[in-house]
Design a protein around this motif. Structure first.
Motif, PDB file in Angstrom:
ATOM      1  N   ILE A 152       8.139  -9.427   6.168  1.00  0.00           N
ATOM      2  CA  ILE A 152       8.547  -8.310   7.118  1.00  0.00           C
ATOM      3  C   ILE A 152       9.293  -7.352   6.087  1.00  0.00           C
ATOM      4  O   ILE A 152       8.722  -5.850   6.217  1.00  0.00           O
ATOM      5  N   GLY A 153      10.327  -7.573   5.019  1.00  0.00           N
ATOM      6  CA  GLY A 153      10.704  -6.728   4.313  1.00  0.00           C
ATOM      7  C   GLY A 153       9.624  -5.957   3.438  1.00  0.00           C
ATOM      8  O   GLY A 153       9.970  -4.720   3.323  1.00  0.00           O
ATOM      9  N   MET A 154       8.936  -6.607   2.892  1.00  0.00           N
ATOM     10  CA  MET A 154       7.851  -6.087   1.968  1.00  0.00           C
ATOM     11  C   MET A 154       6.847  -4.916   2.779  1.00  0.00           C
ATOM     12  O   MET A 154       6.718  -3.847   2.105  1.00  0.00           O
ATOM     13  N   GLU A 155       6.645  -5.254   3.993  1.00  0.00           N
ATOM     14  CA  GLU A 155       5.733  -4.418   4.766  1.00  0.00           C
ATOM     15  C   GLU A 155       6.547  -2.933   5.120  1.00  0.00           C
ATOM     16  O   GLU A 155       6.000  -2.023   5.019  1.00  0.00           O
ATOM     17  N   LEU A 156       7.870  -3.319   5.268  1.00  0.00           N
ATOM     18  CA  LEU A 156       8.759  -2.061   5.711  1.00  0.00           C
ATOM     19  C   LEU A 156       9.072  -1.359   4.547  1.00  0.00           C
ATOM     20  O   LEU A 156       8.987   0.052   4.759  1.00  0.00           O
ATOM     21  N   LYS A 157       9.149  -1.948   3.493  1.00  0.00           N
ATOM     22  CA  LYS A 157       9.601  -1.187   2.222  1.00  0.00           C
ATOM     23  C   LYS A 157       8.355  -0.518   1.761  1.00  0.00           C
ATOM     24  O   LYS A 157       8.476   0.739   1.552  1.00  0.00           O
ATOM     25  N   GLU A 158       7.254  -0.688   2.247  1.00  0.00           N
ATOM     26  CA  GLU A 158       5.910  -0.053   1.374  1.00  0.00           C
ATOM     27  C   GLU A 158       5.777   1.136   2.513  1.00  0.00           C
ATOM     28  O   GLU A 158       5.066   2.245   2.068  1.00  0.00           O
TER      29      GLU A 158
END
Length: 433
Positions: A152-158
């Motif tokens: 979730i964090g990786m997608e939101l950061k991107e």
């Protein structure tokens, strides 16, 4: 006061060690100019419940809850008891049943990285909208396990170009039970690929032990910092020590955490030391497997054992504070050398002597040396262990059983929260990537 979004799965009324770390960070963040916003599941499957922890949630805390579809809910149709153990991360590796083998295979191969993977896409959708409407939040934190939350964090950061801290309470592919998941080669490669992607995408990785820090630094060029678990000074209370020579262990004792050398040593001391048999009380607080009970019976210790079962966090603190000696037992596996259980820090606060039985090169060793709070023994140190317990018994009889005074303030939850807040401040001062 800077607002930070924290994405976590375990939150009160969840019980067990997994909930403690971020409950305490959130409890003290406001002392250091951080305003936390929580994103948690609305209808989670928590295998352990501890309602007493609800009282520690700060007032007026903003909490966003979103529904989650839990595969474990349907797995309970096969076996409620075994599903509860596996969803807790309790895997008794010695004698898995056919149902356990099936559940473990599904857990490791069909749900990668874990059974909460289905929560990722809907959470990203909800949080993308929320963060677009709350632009004062420019930093997010994910904590795992479950490690799917890091996705979730990786997608939101991107998507939103936010700052992101990935917090690992436990390792990912090097966790001791990873090999028990009966992974196919392709599943193993996918776990490793996702792990490396998360470590490389995060702006900062936080871990709980030096060994995990070293392992992760080989997988990423991003900074990896250690912030251990700790103890909460606000929970200190006056206690009366047990009248018996009590050896207290808090936590599960399964087939793979069965210190036979300890049972042997205690049995020998019962036969050799006058009064030891009458004075000894072995309190095993938590789940104790049939194999461990049989081993205890084999060494004629059953009459000295008290089995309270699972208790609340506050009750566990009471047991450990009144103990004459605290037992810390870790599995004799290379993979567990990186594990520093949260109860070690609770033990430190109790200021009772600690006897730790751990694998070679355990990170526990360094903390015990630093704090002078106890002794550690590997599974080949039977003679030294026997000598230590006999010596502690003699001091108990003379009323002089205590811990050498040493500073443990750096492991208080408030001090650790200050350290986490400093990392957040440093992260915000950098140029966005």
């Amino acid at each position: 006061m800077k607002r930070v979004l924290i994405i976590c799965y375990y939150w009160p009324p969840a019980g067990g060690p997994g909930v403690q770390r971020w409950l305490k960070f959130v409890k003290y963040f406001r002392n250091f100019e951080v305003e936390p916003v929580l994103f948690i599941p609305k209808n989670p499957h928590y295998p352990i419940i501890d309602e007493s922890l609800l009282a520690e949630i700060p007032k007026d805390l903003e909490i966003i809850r979103h529904p989650i579809k839990e595969p474990y809910k349907y797995a309970r149709l096969l076996s409620k008891k075994k599903t509860k153990k596996i969803s807790s991360g309790i895997i008794d590796e010695k004698k898995p049943s056919v149902i356990e083998k099936l559940l473990l295979y599904a857990r490791g191969n069909l749900f990668i990285p874990d059974a909460r993977i289905g929560w990722v896409a809907p959470s990203v959708k909800v949080l993308t909208k929320y963060l677009s409407e709350n632009k004062d939040i420019d930093t997010l934190i994910t904590t795992g396990p479950p490690h799917s939350l890091h996705l979730i964090g990786m997608e939101l950061k991107e998507q939103l170009k936010l700052k992101w801290i990935a917090d690992f309470r436990d390792p990912w592919t090097t966790i001791h039970y990873h090999k028990s998941l009966r992974l196919s080669k392709s599943a193993q490669k996918k776990h490793e690929k996702l792990e490396k992607e998360v470590l490389q995408a995060a702006d900062l990785v936080v871990v709980t032990s030096p060994t995990t820090q070293q392992d992760f630094r080989e997988l990423t060029s991003k900074p990896v910092e250690v912030i251990t678990n700790g103890f909460d000074t606000s929970e200190n209370k006056e206690v009366v020590l047990d009248s018996k020579f009590s050896l207290v262990h808090i936590g599960s004792l399964l087939s793979n955490r069965n210190p036979k050398l300890l049972w042997k040593v205690l049995s020998e001391l019962k036969n050799e030391v006058n009064g030891f048999s009458n004075d000894l009380e072995l309190k095993l607080v938590g789940l104790v497997s049939k194999d461990v009970k049989e081993e205890i019976q084999k060494y004629h210790l059953s009459e000295n054992v008290v089995l309270p079962g699972y208790v609340s966090h506050q009750e566990a603190i009471s047991f450990q504070n009144s103990a004459q000696v605290l037992l810390l037992i870790e599995m004799n596996k290379e993979e567990t050398s990186a594990i520093i259980p949260g109860k070690l820090f609770e033990y430190l606060r109790s200021k009772r002597p600690i006897v730790a039985i751990v694998p070679e090169k355990s990170d526990i060793e360094g903390i015990l040396k630093e704090t002078k709070a106890g002794e550690y023994f590997t599974y080949t140190n039977e003679v030294a262990l026997k000598k230590s317990i006999a010596e502690k018994y003699n001091r108990y009889k003379s009323g002089k059983l205590a811990v050498t005074k040493s500073s443990i303030d750096g492991y208080s939850r408030k001090s650790l929260t200050q350290k986490m807040a400093a990392l957040l401040k440093d992260l915000k001062s950098e140029t966005p990537t």
